[in-house]
Motif scaffolding. Structure first.
Motif, mmCIF file in Angstrom:
data_model
loop_
_atom_site.group_PDB
_atom_site.id
_atom_site.type_symbol
_atom_site.label_atom_id
_atom_site.label_comp_id
_atom_site.label_asym_id
_atom_site.label_seq_id
_atom_site.Cartn_x
_atom_site.Cartn_y
_atom_site.Cartn_z
ATOM 1 N N SER A 1 0.815 -1.223 0.000
ATOM 2 C CA SER A 1 0.000 0.000 0.000
ATOM 3 C C SER A 1 0.845 1.268 0.000
ATOM 4 O O SER A 1 0.404 2.314 0.473
ATOM 5 N N THR B 1 2.299 4.669 -1.188
ATOM 6 C CA THR B 1 1.491 5.632 -1.912
ATOM 7 C C THR B 1 2.272 6.891 -2.255
ATOM 8 O O THR B 1 3.466 7.010 -1.943
ATOM 9 N N LYS C 1 -5.108 -0.062 -2.473
ATOM 10 C CA LYS C 1 -4.186 1.025 -2.799
ATOM 11 C C LYS C 1 -2.994 0.540 -3.624
ATOM 12 O O LYS C 1 -1.910 1.111 -3.553
ATOM 13 N N PRO D 1 -1.374 3.966 -6.619
ATOM 14 C CA PRO D 1 -1.639 5.275 -5.999
ATOM 15 C C PRO D 1 -2.324 6.228 -6.977
ATOM 16 O O PRO D 1 -2.004 6.263 -8.168
#
Length: 333
Positions: free
Chosen positions: A20, A22, A72, A75
């Motif tokens: 995840s 980002t 996610k 991004p």
């Protein structure tokens, strides 16, 4: 009843493997070269997919066959200012590697789009962004080469001061979705608004399978017994949308979510671990009518909580609980 346990997105056991990672739009906008900024986003996404594959291999080592992807992975994928960006061409091989491993190991995977994906909304712009988000999640599953057994789970949404109207709007909006989206959907009862019986009625009306969250049901109920609702919930998993792409004789098992309250004063938040006793009581009650079940654990310690739960369940060996492997048990009625 054979029960397989899974966990959500992140590992607390495997280090430096976040799926995840980002980049904020502010950081993106500060890069003068837009094409270079897009390549940076794709690089971060490729790293997330690489870490996802690492986690899947970790899961395989411990016989964990149920896993929820991070939403996610890419991004800013649905950011309004990046609608002209198509990241999938650059990430084709990365997505395919994840999907090939899932298929090779016969894992059950899913997404849980965030709480901004709301199909009961009265606002057209929110509905539009919600559908765009669902399309994005389907696009990721398609990029992995995964069929409709990989689902997107969402809540019904808000009541907006009139739950009856919100439910009617939800039915209307879901009914208008293309089958490509509907065959990927499951609906879950939430901890504040649409409880288990209300969510179940909508699932029955729409032919969409229901994911029972037993923690949410404990904190948001009107005295209903989840085990008594279970035979109806089980039937929602027999619908054509639920079983799209399932193999003959090998139907997709029903799925539930399980977690424990963080504390007496914060009953809605998830604890680090899962209490074995209340979960086992529910599993024993539904075992006589259920052949297989997949349980997504939503504890804060992720796979660490799964391993902890298995140790707790091992203490019940000889009391109708048989440990199959590191992530599965048999519950005998």
């Amino acid at each position: 009843m054979i029960v397989r346990f899974g966990y959500v997105a992140m590992s607390t056991v495997v280090k430096n493997a976040s799926p995840s990672k980002t980049m904020t739009y502010k950081s993106f906008g500060q890069l003068a070269d837009r094409e270079a900024a897009l390549r940076r986003l794709e690089h971060v996404a490729a790293e997330n997919l690489h870490n996802t594959l690492r986690l899947l291999k970790h899961n395989r080592a411990y016989h964990i066959q149920v896993y929820r992807f991070s939403s996610k992975l890419i991004p800013l994928a649905t950011h309004g200012e990046l609608r002209d960006w198509n990241p999938f061409a650059a990430l084709r091989d990365d997505f395919r590697a994840v999907g090939d491993y899932v298929k090779k190991e016969k894992m059950r995977v899913s997404f849980h789009p965030d709480h901004f994906t709301v199909l009961s909304t009265p606002r057209p712009e929110v509905l539009e962004s919600s559908i765009r988000d669902l399309m994005h999640h389907v696009s990721m599953l398609d990029a992995m080469g995964l069929d409709a057994r990989a689902k997107n789970n969402i809540h019904v949404g808000g009541a907006y001061g009139d739950k009856k109207s919100a439910a009617e709007r939800f039915v209307q909006n879901v009914s208008a979705l293309p089958d490509k989206l509907k065959m990927r959907l499951t609906f879950e009862n939430d901890d504040k608004t649409f409880n288990a019986p209300e969510t179940l009625e909508l699932c029955e009306q729409l032919g969409i399978p229901m994911v029972l969250d037993i923690h949410h049901q404990w904190v948001n109920n009107e005295g209903d017994d989840p085990a008594e609702l279970w035979p109806r919930i089980l039937k929602t998993w027999q619908s054509p949308f639920a079983q799209a792409d399932s193999e003959p004789g090998n139907p997709l098992p029903p799925k539930i979510h399980a977690s424990s309250p963080k504390s007496e004063h914060d009953a809605r938040s998830h604890a680090d671990h899962v209490e074995a006793g209340p979960l086992l009581e529910f599993l024993r009650r539904i075992a006589p009518v259920t052949e297989r079940l997949d349980v997504m654990l939503e504890a804060k310690l992720k796979d660490g909580a799964l391993f902890d739960l298995m140790e707790k369940l091992a203490l019940y060996s000889g009391e109708g609980v048989h440990i199959i492997n590191e992530a599965s048990v048999e519950i005998k009625p």
